[in-house]
Design a protein around this motif. Structure first.
Motif, PDB file in Angstrom:
ATOM      1  N   VAL A   1       0.922  -1.164   0.145  1.00  5.37           N
ATOM      2  CA  VAL A   1       0.080   0.054   0.036  1.00  5.37           C
ATOM      3  C   VAL A   1       0.932   1.161  -0.061  1.00  5.37           C
ATOM      4  O   VAL A   1       1.930   1.131   0.537  1.00  5.37           O
ATOM      5  CB  VAL A   1      -0.925   0.033   1.205  1.00  5.37           C
ATOM      6  CG1 VAL A   1       0.086   0.182   2.430  1.00  5.37           C
ATOM      7  CG2 VAL A   1      -2.169   1.038   1.048  1.00  5.37           C
ATOM      8  N   GLN A   2       0.474   2.348  -0.543  1.00  7.41           N
ATOM      9  CA  GLN A   2       0.862   3.567  -0.549  1.00  7.41           C
ATOM     10  C   GLN A   2       0.744   4.287   0.651  1.00  7.41           C
ATOM     11  O   GLN A   2      -0.129   4.082   1.523  1.00  7.41           O
ATOM     12  CB  GLN A   2       0.663   4.516  -1.593  1.00  7.41           C
ATOM     13  CG  GLN A   2       1.079   4.078  -3.119  1.00  7.41           C
ATOM     14  CD  GLN A   2       0.797   4.983  -4.041  1.00  7.41           C
ATOM     15  OE1 GLN A   2      -0.149   5.858  -3.848  1.00  7.41           O
ATOM     16  NE2 GLN A   2       1.260   5.188  -5.144  1.00  7.41           N
ATOM     17  N   ALA A   3       2.138   5.131   1.063  1.00  3.84           N
ATOM     18  CA  ALA A   3       1.788   5.828   2.312  1.00  3.84           C
ATOM     19  C   ALA A   3       0.611   6.681   2.342  1.00  3.84           C
ATOM     20  O   ALA A   3       0.348   7.164   1.376  1.00  3.84           O
ATOM     21  CB  ALA A   3       3.091   6.833   2.377  1.00  3.84           C
ATOM     22  N   GLY A   4      -0.029   6.616   3.603  1.00  3.31           N
ATOM     23  CA  GLY A   4      -1.154   7.407   3.919  1.00  3.31           C
ATOM     24  C   GLY A   4      -2.358   6.311   3.619  1.00  3.31           C
ATOM     25  O   GLY A   4      -3.633   6.632   3.953  1.00  3.31           O
ATOM     26  N   GLY A   5      -2.096   5.198   3.029  1.00  4.33           N
ATOM     27  CA  GLY A   5      -3.379   4.289   2.839  1.00  4.33           C
ATOM     28  C   GLY A   5      -3.694   3.524   3.878  1.00  4.33           C
ATOM     29  O   GLY A   5      -3.136   3.889   5.121  1.00  4.33           O
ATOM     30  N   SER A   6      -4.538   2.435   3.976  1.00  7.07           N
ATOM     31  CA  SER A   6      -5.047   1.671   4.916  1.00  7.07           C
ATOM     32  C   SER A   6      -4.759   0.165   4.622  1.00  7.07           C
ATOM     33  O   SER A   6      -4.947  -0.176   3.468  1.00  7.07           O
ATOM     34  CB  SER A   6      -6.412   1.972   5.117  1.00  7.07           C
ATOM     35  OG  SER A   6      -6.463   3.469   5.633  1.00  7.07           O
TER      36      SER A   6
END
Length: 122
Positions: free
Chosen positions: A12-17
């Motif tokens: 997942v990308q940074a800031g994701g969940s």
């Protein structure tokens, strides 16, 4: 034989969940506490979050306010909802069940899952 099966890891990308799940099986009567630990390369395994059968929780300072642990006692399943993920959250996440009582055990025992990889890209 008591087993823990984890699911939900991934990239997942940074800031994701991400949401991790862990289901315990094996003629279980009760589980005192369930939780998640993680281990990054070259580092020691550390507690992420833990929840008792009564619903009491504790979290690592690094995840407070971002991760939420929950539990379904009827399903012997524990979840962790991970929001606002950071690259430093990258690790193998391990589920644990502590104080497990089952029809096949003479005494309570502790168990670990096989681990699921969580990778957070920047």
């Amino acid at each position: 034989q008591v087993q823990l099966v984890e699911s939900g890891g991934g990239l997942v990308q940074a800031g994701g969940s991400l949401r991790l799940s862990c289901a315990a099986s094996g003629n279980i009567l009760s589980i005192n506490a369930m939780g998640w630990y993680r281990q990054a390369p070259g580092k020691q395994r550390e507690l992420v979050a833990r929840i008792t059968s009564g619903g009491s929780t504790n979290y690592a300072d690094s995840v407070k306010g971002r991760f939420t642990i929950s539990r379904d006692n009827a399903k012997n399943t524990v979840y962790v909802q991970m929001n606002s993920l950071k690259p430093e959250d990258t690790a193998v996440y391990y589920c644990t069940a502590q104080g497990v009582r089952s029809t096949t055990l003479l005494y309570p025992n502790n168990y670990w899952g096989q681990g699921t990889q969580v990778t957070v890209s920047s």
